[in-house]
Design a protein around this motif. Sequence first.
Motif, short mmCIF file in Angstrom:
data_model
loop_
_atom_site.label_atom_id
_atom_site.label_comp_id
_atom_site.label_asym_id
_atom_site.label_seq_id
_atom_site.Cartn_x
_atom_site.Cartn_y
_atom_site.Cartn_z
N ILE A 1 61.03 67.47 32.67
CA ILE A 1 60.31 66.60 31.74
C ILE A 1 60.26 65.17 32.29
N GLY A 2 61.27 64.80 33.08
CA GLY A 2 61.28 63.46 33.66
C GLY A 2 60.11 63.18 34.56
N LEU A 3 59.50 64.22 35.13
CA LEU A 3 58.33 64.01 35.98
C LEU A 3 57.16 63.44 35.19
N MET A 4 57.11 63.75 33.89
CA MET A 4 56.02 63.22 33.06
C MET A 4 56.19 61.73 32.79
N MET A 5 57.42 61.22 32.97
CA MET A 5 57.68 59.82 32.68
C MET A 5 57.45 58.93 33.90
N LEU A 6 57.25 59.55 35.07
CA LEU A 6 57.03 58.76 36.27
C LEU A 6 55.62 58.18 36.25
#
Length: 223
Positions: free
Chosen positions: A26-31
Amino acid sequence: MTNLFSIFDPSTSLLNMKLNWTSTLIGLMMLPTHFWMMNNRYNTSWNMPLMILSKEFNMLLSKNNKGTTLMMISLFTMIMINNLMGLFPYLFTSTSHLTMTLTLALPLWLTLMLYGWMKNTETMLTHLVPSGTPNILMPFMVCIETISNIIRPGTLAVRLTANMIAGHLILTLLGNTSMSTSTNMLLLLLIIQMMLLMLEMAVAIIQGYVFAVLMTLYTSEVN
């Protein structure tokens, strides 16, 4: 109390599919994306702290090693996002497991050691004996420095894991006791939990920073 550590259990399943570890993605969406024609506030808010970290890592490396700096910034960003995501309800904290933290620390440390002993053998040997050590203590210092070097990936992994588990356990304990408290105590408990949540947010960022800085210092020793 038997379910107290269930929040750190990666084996719980949903629809017979173990989806806990996928929360890390999910952290990839925050990049931030860099496909905009013009810069926006979202990219600017990411680039400002990353540029500050880049300057600091370059100072620690004593060389303008852009590749290493980029790797350490990516490591810091990944750990920080996963730590912060663990504060959301019903999200799995992957950095609270040695499986995740050792996967980050051990390959990086092993790569640095292999590179250092193959390319800078004399420099690595001089690190085993600090300057000014008496001749009698030299064998003992070699043993101590060797052991301290070997346990570095373990200390990096355990430090990150222990800090994540400790804060989450406190928040879980306070949340479980809120069901059996009076109204006046509930208000006080809510204030304490809000303060602890702010503290945990700071810890999540600091632990990612400490992990990246220590790995940068180990890299500077090898170089």
